[in-house]
Design a protein around this motif. Structure first.
Motif, PDB file in Angstrom:
ATOM      1  N   ALA A 127       0.833  -1.205   0.000  1.00  0.00           N
ATOM      2  CA  ALA A 127       0.000   0.000   0.000  1.00  0.00           C
ATOM      3  C   ALA A 127       0.865   1.251   0.000  1.00  0.00           C
ATOM      4  N   ARG A 128       1.859   1.298   0.871  1.00  0.00           N
ATOM      5  CA  ARG A 128       2.731   2.471   0.938  1.00  0.00           C
ATOM      6  C   ARG A 128       3.493   2.664  -0.361  1.00  0.00           C
ATOM      7  N   HIS A 129       4.051   1.577  -0.873  1.00  0.00           N
ATOM      8  CA  HIS A 129       4.897   1.707  -2.064  1.00  0.00           C
ATOM      9  C   HIS A 129       4.106   2.233  -3.260  1.00  0.00           C
ATOM     10  N   TYR A 130       2.997   1.583  -3.570  1.00  0.00           N
ATOM     11  CA  TYR A 130       2.259   2.001  -4.763  1.00  0.00           C
ATOM     12  C   TYR A 130       1.594   3.362  -4.577  1.00  0.00           C
ATOM     13  N   ALA A 131       1.131   3.669  -3.387  1.00  0.00           N
ATOM     14  CA  ALA A 131       0.518   4.972  -3.163  1.00  0.00           C
ATOM     15  C   ALA A 131       1.531   6.101  -3.300  1.00  0.00           C
ATOM     16  N   ARG A 132       2.761   5.849  -2.865  1.00  0.00           N
ATOM     17  CA  ARG A 132       3.778   6.900  -2.900  1.00  0.00           C
ATOM     18  C   ARG A 132       4.568   6.939  -4.197  1.00  0.00           C
ATOM     19  N   HIS A 133       4.728   5.813  -4.855  1.00  0.00           N
ATOM     20  CA  HIS A 133       5.622   5.752  -6.007  1.00  0.00           C
ATOM     21  C   HIS A 133       4.969   5.197  -7.271  1.00  0.00           C
ATOM     22  N   GLY A 134       3.746   4.686  -7.177  1.00  0.00           N
ATOM     23  CA  GLY A 134       3.132   4.035  -8.326  1.00  0.00           C
ATOM     24  C   GLY A 134       2.940   4.945  -9.519  1.00  0.00           C
ATOM     25  N   HIS A 135       2.752   6.243  -9.269  1.00  0.00           N
ATOM     26  CA  HIS A 135       2.541   7.150 -10.396  1.00  0.00           C
ATOM     27  C   HIS A 135       3.753   7.181 -11.323  1.00  0.00           C
ATOM     28  N   ARG A 136       4.937   6.866 -10.803  1.00  0.00           N
ATOM     29  CA  ARG A 136       6.133   6.856 -11.646  1.00  0.00           C
ATOM     30  C   ARG A 136       6.097   5.716 -12.653  1.00  0.00           C
ATOM     31  N   TYR A 137       5.389   4.623 -12.310  1.00  0.00           N
ATOM     32  CA  TYR A 137       5.256   3.520 -13.256  1.00  0.00           C
ATOM     33  C   TYR A 137       4.310   3.866 -14.408  1.00  0.00           C
ATOM     34  N   LEU A 138       3.494   4.882 -14.220  1.00  0.00           N
ATOM     35  CA  LEU A 138       2.460   5.221 -15.202  1.00  0.00           C
ATOM     36  C   LEU A 138       2.743   6.529 -15.916  1.00  0.00           C
ATOM     37  N   VAL A 139       3.867   7.175 -15.645  1.00  0.00           N
ATOM     38  CA  VAL A 139       4.142   8.494 -16.201  1.00  0.00           C
ATOM     39  C   VAL A 139       4.268   8.412 -17.724  1.00  0.00           C
ATOM     40  N   ASP A 140       3.828   9.478 -18.410  1.00  0.00           N
ATOM     41  CA  ASP A 140       3.947   9.530 -19.866  1.00  0.00           C
ATOM     42  C   ASP A 140       5.420   9.445 -20.276  1.00  0.00           C
ATOM     43  N   HIS A 141       5.641   8.803 -21.421  1.00  0.00           N
ATOM     44  CA  HIS A 141       7.001   8.607 -21.921  1.00  0.00           C
ATOM     45  C   HIS A 141       7.088   9.172 -23.328  1.00  0.00           C
ATOM     46  N   GLN A 142       7.934  10.187 -23.514  1.00  0.00           N
ATOM     47  CA  GLN A 142       8.058  10.812 -24.830  1.00  0.00           C
ATOM     48  C   GLN A 142       9.142  10.117 -25.635  1.00  0.00           C
ATOM     49  N   VAL A 143       8.835   9.846 -26.914  1.00  0.00           N
ATOM     50  CA  VAL A 143       9.782   9.192 -27.813  1.00  0.00           C
ATOM     51  C   VAL A 143       9.880  10.004 -29.093  1.00  0.00           C
ATOM     52  N   ARG A 144      10.870   9.689 -29.927  1.00  0.00           N
ATOM     53  CA  ARG A 144      11.016  10.378 -31.205  1.00  0.00           C
ATOM     54  C   ARG A 144       9.954   9.917 -32.190  1.00  0.00           C
ATOM     55  N   GLY A 145       9.474  10.847 -32.970  1.00  0.00           N
ATOM     56  CA  GLY A 145       8.416  10.534 -33.913  1.00  0.00           C
ATOM     57  C   GLY A 145       8.932  10.147 -35.273  1.00  0.00           C
ATOM     58  N   ALA A 146       7.988  10.044 -36.220  1.00  0.00           N
ATOM     59  CA  ALA A 146       8.326   9.628 -37.575  1.00  0.00           C
ATOM     60  C   ALA A 146       9.312  10.603 -38.228  1.00  0.00           C
ATOM     61  N   ILE A 147       9.086  11.908 -38.045  1.00  0.00           N
ATOM     62  CA  ILE A 147      10.000  12.939 -38.558  1.00  0.00           C
ATOM     63  C   ILE A 147      10.494  13.734 -37.352  1.00  0.00           C
ATOM     64  N   PRO A 148      11.743  13.536 -36.934  1.00  0.00           N
ATOM     65  CA  PRO A 148      12.230  14.253 -35.756  1.00  0.00           C
ATOM     66  C   PRO A 148      12.009  15.754 -35.864  1.00  0.00           C
ATOM     67  N   GLY A 149      11.452  16.336 -34.837  1.00  0.00           N
ATOM     68  CA  GLY A 149      11.181  17.762 -34.815  1.00  0.00           C
ATOM     69  C   GLY A 149       9.799  18.138 -35.320  1.00  0.00           C
ATOM     70  N   LEU A 150       9.210  17.283 -36.161  1.00  0.00           N
ATOM     71  CA  LEU A 150       7.885  17.580 -36.704  1.00  0.00           C
ATOM     72  C   LEU A 150       6.795  16.664 -36.132  1.00  0.00           C
ATOM     73  N   THR A 151       7.195  15.494 -35.650  1.00  0.00           N
ATOM     74  CA  THR A 151       6.233  14.559 -35.076  1.00  0.00           C
ATOM     75  C   THR A 151       6.519  14.409 -33.585  1.00  0.00           C
ATOM     76  N   LYS A 152       5.530  14.773 -32.769  1.00  0.00           N
ATOM     77  CA  LYS A 152       5.644  14.630 -31.318  1.00  0.00           C
ATOM     78  C   LYS A 152       4.880  13.367 -30.907  1.00  0.00           C
ATOM     79  N   VAL A 153       5.545  12.475 -30.163  1.00  0.00           N
ATOM     80  CA  VAL A 153       4.932  11.193 -29.810  1.00  0.00           C
ATOM     81  C   VAL A 153       5.104  10.941 -28.309  1.00  0.00           C
ATOM     82  N   ARG A 154       3.992  10.577 -27.676  1.00  0.00           N
ATOM     83  CA  ARG A 154       4.009  10.166 -26.270  1.00  0.00           C
ATOM     84  C   ARG A 154       3.390   8.778 -26.153  1.00  0.00           C
TER      85      ARG A 154
END
Length: 536
Positions: A127-154
């Motif tokens: 309970a303590r672990h997931y309540a305090r730190h679980g949001h880090r497992y679900l945070v959005d992750h940004q990656v490079r898109g099809a055309i770097p600089g023109l495509t934003k991908v999360r």
């Protein structure tokens, strides 16, 4: 010689468990108010009925899923801190009132009190672990898109919807609620099937979470046989949408195969923690006294009714005789009995079926030539389902106790000549849940760990070190299951990965009026340039 007998308590239900309290918990069973069917378990300590609990029908399960699905859309929109606050309040209430649920666990399941307290430790930590730190497992992750600089991908994580939980009797708090908490925190609704042997423990916990602020409809509990309630949770191709979106099952390998097949038909994910025949390896340089004490703790905790408990003990010949003597002495020092205090180290088995499985494995091994070094008997003088902690020697592959899961207080000793022999012996059979290696050279033991087919390997500990490290995944290989609880996967498995791509300035594809040949030529030039620039 056998384990020491403890004074046996009068095993009636705990005095604070009144009919009014039971009626209060039973209101958390989701079922048609007009229905009247009930089920009543038998208390392992005295063989008397516990309490009648309402039984849910298949239709009730479908309605519970629909109710949780409606509630889930609102629940998922709540801020993380709101959901986490409820779980942290539950943590505090659980620690404060732990004696109540420990009594219930002992009454319904029969384990020793310290083993029951370990469920408090594990659930509170989760309970303590997931309540305090679980949001880090679900945070959005940004990656490079099809055309770097023109495509934003999360890559984002979205709740699956409604999670079905089927939990066993051997850990009615930890294995039930420990999976529910990350599923709820990830924004899902949950429908849990309470085991018919231990429903009151789960219902007590559901009431406590309500007191902590959890909405009524986001987590429902249903009660009934697996063939009815369990199958209804998974759903049927004849009624698409009526079942859950993910099924989490803990139990036997045979039932796990059935759950996996049904989940496959419905094209939903299944996480399955199943059986084990877990090995403990004692190398030639091990501290024999510590290894024997660790073996006893891992083999006989929870009366051996633990998926990760040790059943096979593989010892290098250089220390075999010394270890055998230390193991027998440590086993015979255990206190065996039925008490609602901390006076017993080893409690009762949970059911006549468990006692029959244990006595059958021991009897068939002895009849085929195995030797009982200590224990080996049921103890009806201490309780109807009590069996002595037992150490066998001379077990051969033709004996069921060799590679079939016993799930009771029985271990078998095996002598080996080399570390390679020990690893080969540890990898026998189709299970692969947990393992243990004992050595003064931890670097060597850790290297050997990678050669053992098991989801967790404990070095200089029997089982608890890996299971208690809840930031690391726990699960099995081979016939011991699929997926992991704890850690990142213990939460992410209740979500779907979604890709959100935003195109800026220009669309993908050829501009209006440009010949396709010209566009392809420019594209090929871009590929060569990106290769020279070492881009992706």
């Amino acid at each position: 010689m056998t384990a020491v007998a403890a004074a046996t308590a009068i095993a009636t239900r705990p005095g604070w468990v009144t009919d009014e309290r039971i009626a209060e918990w039973n209101r958390w069973v989701f079922r048609d108010p007009a229905a009247s069917a009930t089920s009543t378990a038998v208390a392992p300590y005295d063989g008397r009925p516990t309490a009648a609990v309402p039984v849910s029908s298949a239709g009730d399960v479908v309605d519970a899923i629909a109710s949780a699905r409606r509630a889930q859309t609102r629940w998922a929109l709540l801020p993380w801190r709101t959901r986490a606050g409820i779980v942290l309040r539950f943590h505090d209430l659980l620690v404060e009132r732990q004696d109540e649920v420990i009594d219930l666990i002992q009454w319904e399941m029969g384990k020793a009190r310290f083993s029951a307290w370990q469920e408090i430790l594990q659930v509170a930590t989760i309970a303590r672990h997931y309540a305090r730190h679980g949001h880090r497992y679900l945070v959005d992750h940004q990656v490079r898109g099809a055309i770097p600089g023109l495509t934003k991908v999360r890559e984002v994580r979205v709740p699956k919807g409604v999670i079905g939980m089927i939990s066993p009797w051997n850990y009615p708090l930890y294995l039930a609620v420990g999976d529910v908490l990350p599923a709820l925190l990830a924004g899902n609704g949950v429908v849990s099937k309470a085991d018919s042997q231990t429903p009151l423990t789960l219902l007590w916990t559901r009431a406590l979470l309500a007191e902590a602020g959890l909405p009524r409809d986001i987590w429902h509990v249903v009660v009934g046989p697996g063939s009815v309630v369990g199958d209804a949770l998974i759903g049927s191709p004849d009624a698409p949408g009526a079942g859950v979106d993910h099924i989490c099952f803990t139990g036997s390998t045979a039932t796990g195969r059935h759950v996996g097949r049904r989940a496959g038909e419905m094209l939903i994910a299944a996480s399955l923690e199943l059986g084990g025949k877990n090995p403990l390896v004692v190398l030639a340089d091990a501290d024999v006294e510590k290894a024997a004490a660790g073996c006893v703790a891992a083999a006989f905790a929870n009366t051996g009714q633990m998926c990760i408990h040790i059943e096979r003990v593989i010892v290098h010949e250089d220390v075999y005789d010394e270890f055998r003597a230390a193991l027998v002495a440590a086993t015979e020092a255990l206190t065996l009995g039925q008490t609602f205090d901390y006076g017993a180290d080893v409690g009762s088995l949970a059911s006549p079926a468990q006692l029959e499985a244990v006595t059958s494995h021991v009897a068939s091994a002895v009849a085929a030539g195995a030797t009982v070094l200590t224990g080996g008997r049921a103890r009806p003088d201490l309780g109807p389902l009590v069996h002595e902690p037992t150490v066998l020697e001379g077990v051969t592959p033709d004996m069921p106790v060799c590679l079939e899961e016993t799930f009771g207080p029985v271990i078998s000793l095996y002598r080996v000549a080399t570390d390679l022999d020990a690893i080969q012996k540890a990898n026998e059979g189709r299970y692969g849940l947990s393992a243990s290696i004992w050595s003064r050279n931890t670097a060597h033991a850790e290297a050997l760990a990678g050669r053992i087919r098991a989801g967790s390997v404990n070095v200089n500990d029997g089982a608890a070190a890996a299971a208690g490290s809840i930031e690391a995944g726990m699960g099995g290989m081979g016939d011991s299951g699929l997926g992991r609880r704890h850690g990142a996967e213990g939460m992410r498995k209740y979500t779907e990965s979604q890709t959100v791509a935003t195109q800026r300035l220009v669309p993908l594809g050829p501009p209006a009026g440009m010949a396709l040949e010209r566009f392809v030529g420019l594209g090929n030039a871009q590929l060569r340039l990106l290769r020279r620039l070492r881009v992706r």
